[in-house]
Enzyme design. Structure first.
Site, PDB file in Angstrom:
ATOM      1  N   SER A  30     -22.964  -7.073  -1.010  1.00 33.76           N
ATOM      2  CA  SER A  30     -22.960  -8.282  -0.178  1.00 33.76           C
ATOM      3  C   SER A  30     -21.668  -8.381   0.613  1.00 33.76           C
ATOM      4  CB  SER A  30     -23.140  -9.517  -1.061  1.00 33.76           C
ATOM      5  OG  SER A  30     -24.433  -9.499  -1.618  1.00 33.76           O
ATOM      6  N   SER A  32     -19.791  -8.732   4.757  1.00 36.55           N
ATOM      7  CA  SER A  32     -19.968  -8.156   6.093  1.00 36.55           C
ATOM      8  C   SER A  32     -19.919  -6.632   6.086  1.00 36.55           C
ATOM      9  CB  SER A  32     -18.914  -8.718   7.043  1.00 36.55           C
ATOM     10  OG  SER A  32     -17.625  -8.493   6.526  1.00 36.55           O
ATOM     11  N   GLY A  98     -16.064 -10.872  -4.915  1.00 31.98           N
ATOM     12  CA  GLY A  98     -16.618 -12.207  -5.140  1.00 31.98           C
ATOM     13  C   GLY A  98     -16.155 -13.290  -4.206  1.00 31.98           C
ATOM     14  N   GLU A 106     -23.672  -8.568  -8.068  1.00 30.91           N
ATOM     15  CA  GLU A 106     -22.961  -7.342  -7.668  1.00 30.91           C
ATOM     16  C   GLU A 106     -22.578  -6.513  -8.893  1.00 30.91           C
ATOM     17  OE1 GLU A 106     -21.007  -8.741  -3.434  1.00 30.91           O
ATOM     18  OE2 GLU A 106     -19.873  -9.101  -5.250  1.00 30.91           O
TER      19      GLU A 106
HETATM   20  C1  5RP Z   1     -19.055 -10.710  -2.119  1.00 27.68           C
HETATM   21  C2  5RP Z   1     -18.084  -9.592  -2.168  1.00 27.68           C
HETATM   22  C3  5RP Z   1     -17.831  -8.850  -0.894  1.00 27.68           C
HETATM   23  O1  5RP Z   1     -18.121  -7.521  -1.086  1.00 27.68           O
HETATM   24  C4  5RP Z   1     -16.407  -9.044  -0.519  1.00 27.68           C
HETATM   25  O2  5RP Z   1     -16.148 -10.437  -0.408  1.00 27.68           O
HETATM   26  C5  5RP Z   1     -16.048  -8.337   0.790  1.00 27.68           C
HETATM   27  O3  5RP Z   1     -16.671  -8.943   1.872  1.00 27.68           O
HETATM   28  P1  5RP Z   1     -16.396  -8.461   3.360  1.00 27.68           P
HETATM   29  O4  5RP Z   1     -16.937  -7.088   3.485  1.00 27.68           O
HETATM   30  O5  5RP Z   1     -17.140  -9.459   4.228  1.00 27.68           O
HETATM   31  O6  5RP Z   1     -14.908  -8.534   3.592  1.00 27.68           O
HETATM   32  O7  5RP Z   1     -17.517  -9.258  -3.172  1.00 27.68           O
HETATM   33  O8  5RP Z   1     -19.188 -11.321  -3.368  1.00 27.68           O
END
Ligand code: 5RP
Length: 233
Positions: A30, A32, A98, A106
Site C-alpha cells: 500500500s 504511492s 504504516g 501489510e
Molecule cells: C502504508 C505503508 C506504505 O508503504 C508507506 O507509508 C510508504 O508509502 P509511500 O510509498 O506513499 O511513501 O507502510 O501502511
C-alpha cells in the site's frame, strides 16, 4: 507533488514488476510507491502475464481491479510480496511501515510471502532506523475498545499520539481500528521493542518490520539499486 520522487517511485515499481513470473501469487503493498508497482504489474498482465494477487488495503484493491489484476483472498502462501516503506535501514533492511495505515494487512502479506521486497526512492534509506525519528513515529494499530488504556500502556515505550484524519476525526484503518503513532521510542534494542509492542494488550500490530525484507529496490536518479539484506552497507 515532488515530480522527481514520482518518477523514482515509478522506476522502483517497474523494476519490482520485472520480478513477477507467470503463475505467481503476489502480495500488493500500500501507499504511492506500491501503487506504482501495481500499475506496472497491471501493464504486464495486459501484455499476457498471468498472476493472482492479494491486496493489503482497499485503496490498493481498487487500483489492482482497475489495472486488470485478479485479486484473491489471503488463504495460502504467496510467491512474492512487494511493498513500500517509510524508512529502510541500510544493511539489515529493517523498515518502519504504516504511515499509510495499512500495516496489519501489510505484515500478514509480508509474512505469507516466500520473498518480501521493499521498494522506495532513496529519500527513505537511512543508516539507522533511529535516525528517522522524530519525523517518523512507529505506527501502532490498536482496537478502539479501551484505546486510551492501551495508549497508557504504550507510553512505557514512547509518546503515543492518536492519528487523526483530514476530517479532524480519528483515522480508522481498513480493519476498523485506530492508530497510535509512537514518538521518541528507545531504539537500543529494536527486536525487544517490537516484541513488547506486539505483546501489549489492545495492540493489533505495529509498523516495525524487522527481518522480513530480503531485498530492497531503491530508486535513485542514477538508476535502481538492488540491496540485499545482510549485505555490506
Ligand atoms: C502504508 C505503508 C506504505 O508503504 C508507506 O507509508 C510508504 O508509502 P509511500 O510509498 O506513499 O511513501 O507502510 O501502511
Amino acid at each position: 507533488v515532488n515530480v522527481e520522487f514520482e518518477w523514482l517511485k515509478r522506476a522502483a515499481g517497474e523494476r519490482a514488476a520485472e520480478l513477477v513470473e507467470d503463475g505467481m501469487r503476489v502480495g500488493l503493498g500500500s501507499g504511492s510507491t506500491a501503487l506504482a508497482f501495481v500499475g506496472a504489474l497491471g501493464q504486464r498482465t495486459r501484455d499476457g502475464l498471468r498472476v493472482t494477487a492479494v491486496a493489503t488495503s482497499e485503496q490498493t484493491a481498487e487500483a489492482a481491479r482497475s489495472a486488470g489484476i485478479e485479486l484473491v483472498q489471503l488463504d495460502a502462501p504467496l510467491d512474492l510480496a512487494v511493498d513500500g516503506a517509510d524508512a529502510i535501514e541500510r544493511g539489515s533492511l529493517a523498515a518502519i511501515k504504516g504511515l499509510g495505515g495499512a500495516l496489519v494487512r501489510e505484515r500478514l502479506v509480508a509474512e505469507a510471502a516466500r520473498r518480501f521486497v521493499l521498494i522506495a526512492d532513496d529519500s527513505k534509506l537511512v543508516d539507522h532506523l533511529v535516525e528517522s525519528q522524530p519525523d517518523i513515529p512507529i505506527p501502532v494499530e490498536v482496537l478502539p475498545f479501551g484505546w486510551q488504556l492501551t495508549g497508557a500502556r504504550l507510553s512505557a515505550y514512547g509518546e503515543p499520539k492518536l492519528r487523526g484524519s483530514e476530517a479532524g476525526k480519528p483515522f480508522v484503518s481498513d480493519n476498523g481500528n485506530l492508530i497510535l503513532d509512537l514518538f521518541g521510542c528507545d531504539w537500543r534494542e529494536p527486536a525487544t521493542l517490537a516484541a513488547r509492542l506486539k505483546a501489549t494488550t489492545g495492540v493489533v500490530d505495529h509498523g516495525l518490520f524487522l527481518g522480513l525484507a530480503s531485498t530492497a529496490l531503491i530508486a535513485t536518479p542514477a538508476g535502481v539499486a538492488v540491496l540485499n539484506a545482510g549485505a555490506p552497507r
